[in-house]
Design an enzyme around this catalytic site. Structure first.
Site, PDB file in Angstrom:
ATOM      1  CB  SER A 190     -10.584 -39.491 -65.495  1.00  0.00           C
ATOM      2  OG  SER A 190      -9.829 -39.912 -63.970  1.00  0.00           O
ATOM      3  CE1 TYR A 193      -6.436 -41.205 -68.345  1.00  0.00           C
ATOM      4  CE2 TYR A 193      -6.936 -41.200 -66.078  1.00  0.00           C
ATOM      5  CZ  TYR A 193      -7.273 -41.366 -66.999  1.00  0.00           C
ATOM      6  OH  TYR A 193      -8.354 -41.624 -67.545  1.00  0.00           O
TER       7      TYR A 193
END
Length: 260
Positions: free
Chosen positions: A155, A169
């Site tokens: 990501s 995250y």
């Protein structure tokens, strides 16, 4: 002293065909995972994909691949369950008689203020985003021969956390970089490459290009645009192909310049 270097192969194996290869894409029923599964199959690979809840979506991807003449298999597996993850790898390898490509795509998108994300959220996020890719890679590597490929989906917020609420995250996705580099060293002598594919803003159900925050997110990119799942799948295909045989232990950003 024994020469452990592998001989340089002829240029004719540096194409992008995946004919004769078998792949497993975790979380392959929708979004980026579905696009990757379809792209690898279009290049000639047999493709297994895992899903958790949406059996119909997984079946749609499988039928799409079969309609184009490919072989495909959907496996229900909870990415938070380590035994289910390893079982999915074994089922894919047994069904196709081999396993050459693993795409660690399944992920948990857990965001929110740290004071609201306690131990349960922490354990689940790391189980899905860190433990599962590691165990799946470990299991898949047992079946791989030379030219095996392990690709994990990272990501952009792991390296540029531009918004509040992304600490957990980002933490989990950051771990994939260390895993990628370490496994590349461990598996390189066997001719297996390990890479991290890092998408940026991508037009999916969870982050639509016409969503309420899309203009703000888009403004962080150099191109001022979202990618499509097919854009990410194109790079996954390259990383899985013979053309990427010298690319390992690295992160490839397909983020429209988000991290520029």
């Amino acid at each position: 002293m024994e020469n452990t270097h592998r001989a340089h192969r002829a240029p004719d194996d540096t194409g992008t065909s995946l004919a004769g290869k078998a792949a497993l894409v975790t979380g392959g029923s929708r979004g980026i995972g579905a696009a990757v599964a379809v792209r690898l199959a279009a290049a000639g690979a047999d493709v297994a994909l895992t899903y958790l809840e949406n059996e119909d979506a997984a079946a749609t991807v499988v039928e799409r691949i079969k309609a184009a003449g490919g072989r495909a298999l959907a496996i229900r597996a909870d990415a938070a369950d380590p035994e289910a993850t390893v079982a999915a790898v074994e089922e894919a390898a047994a069904s196709f008689g081999r396993l050459d490509i693993l795409v660690n795509n399944a992920g948990a998108f857990t965001v929110g203020p740290p004071e609201e994300l306690g131990r349960e959220a922490f354990d689940h996020t790391l189980a899905v985003n860190v433990r599962t890719p590691y165990l799946a890679s470990r299991a898949a590597a047992r079946h791989m021969t030379e030219d095996g490929r392990i690709i994990s989906i990272g990501s952009n917020v792991a390296t540029r956390t531009a918004f509040p609420g992304f600490a957990l995250y980002a933490l989990s996705k950051s771990a994939l970089e260390g895993m990628t580099k370490g496994l590349a060293r461990d598996l390189g002598p066997r001719g297996i490459t390990v890479n991290l594919l890092v998408p940026g803003p991508t037009d999916t159900d969870s982050n639509p290009a016409d969503g309420p925050s899309a203009d703000t997110i888009r403004a962080f990119t150099a191109l001022g645009a979202y990618a499509t799942p097919e854009d990410i799948a194109a790079t996954a295909h390259h990383l899985a192909s013979p053309a990427a045989r010298s690319l390992t232990g690295t992160s490839v950003h397909v983020d429209g310049g988000f991290t520029a």
